[in-house]
Write an enzyme that holds these catalytic residues in place. Sequence first.
Site, PDB file in Angstrom:
ATOM      1  CG  HIS A  59       5.090   0.533   6.282  1.00  0.00           C
ATOM      2  ND1 HIS A  59       5.637   0.221   5.052  1.00  0.00           N
ATOM      3  CD2 HIS A  59       3.870  -0.069   6.308  1.00  0.00           C
ATOM      4  CE1 HIS A  59       4.795  -0.537   4.374  1.00  0.00           C
ATOM      5  NE2 HIS A  59       3.715  -0.728   5.114  1.00  0.00           N
ATOM      6  CD  GLN A  70       4.804   0.558  -0.097  1.00  0.00           C
ATOM      7  OE1 GLN A  70       5.311  -0.515   0.231  1.00  0.00           O
ATOM      8  NE2 GLN A  70       4.463   0.831  -1.347  1.00  0.00           N
ATOM      9  CG  ASN A  71       9.897   5.041   1.347  1.00  0.00           C
ATOM     10  OD1 ASN A  71       9.990   3.820   1.223  1.00  0.00           O
ATOM     11  ND2 ASN A  71       9.899   5.869   0.320  1.00  0.00           N
ATOM     12  CG  ASP A 125      12.761   8.268   3.900  1.00  0.00           C
ATOM     13  OD1 ASP A 125      12.125   9.243   3.468  1.00  0.00           O
ATOM     14  OD2 ASP A 125      12.906   7.217   3.238  1.00  0.00           O
ATOM     15  NE  ARG A 176      16.305   0.921   7.827  1.00  0.00           N
ATOM     16  CZ  ARG A 176      15.129   0.864   7.214  1.00  0.00           C
ATOM     17  NH1 ARG A 176      14.097   0.329   7.829  1.00  0.00           N
ATOM     18  NH2 ARG A 176      14.977   1.353   6.006  1.00  0.00           N
ATOM     19  CE1 TYR A 205      13.532  -0.249  12.104  1.00  0.00           C
ATOM     20  CE2 TYR A 205      13.942  -1.948  13.742  1.00  0.00           C
ATOM     21  CZ  TYR A 205      13.331  -1.525  12.576  1.00  0.00           C
ATOM     22  OH  TYR A 205      12.527  -2.395  11.872  1.00  0.00           O
TER      23      TYR A 205
END
Length: 244
Positions: free
Chosen positions: A110, A92-93, A95, A61, A58
């Site tokens: 999420h 749903q992202n 970022d 990411r 993560y």
Amino acid sequence: MAEADRPHLVVLTGAGISAESGIQTFRAADGLWADHPIEAVATPEAWHRDPERVLRFYDARRDQVRRARPNAAHKALARLEKRGLRVSIVTQNIDDLHERAGSRRVLHLHGEILKARSSVDPRLCYQLPRGGIRLGDVCDKGSQLRPDVVWFGEAVPRYAEAGEIVAEADLLLVVGTSLAVMPAAALLDQAPLEAPCVLVDPEAHDLAPPGVTRLARPAREGVPALVRHWQREGRLWVPETLLD
């Protein structure tokens, strides 16, 4: 006009809109997910088995998100909100590209990659303006911090709130999602029967269920085209000239 009287555009965004800013999706054949099976980095079991590996993944990411920039679709939605339209985004992202583009009403189904949260109390969340999470980083209750993301096999705590937003839509715009990720895909069933639904995605003809209008374009093309029409007309509608 009071806000409650303004037309309400609800936007459901998925991985496709972020992919157009260079953020790899977990279904991609290359990139960050290629060498990391979901069950090894994105489940509660993975966290208990090898938390250090999960944190490293993560962190990578998170670095990718920080390098990415909002694209024309993110910016068009923010511009529409600034012009006075009531715009709510359910994404749903994980970022922050919608926020960086200027959108203010964004619900992250999420979680958010640029936050850490307590592994014992999900109410304890912390911004990560730089860097990542290391073993030994703890919350105010002394428990290890974890990424503020919903892993596979975990409940989606803000789903009910998202359903309430969708239920108030005058038009539902779905962007860059396969409509295959549950329970997010079921949000379409929460929209009012009279509210039109439009899917903007290059594969829209294959993905859209019956009754959903298809605009088979990338998000960075299809969303700005719709926004220009809405700004010019001052109302939410789907012009036939844009449809394939």
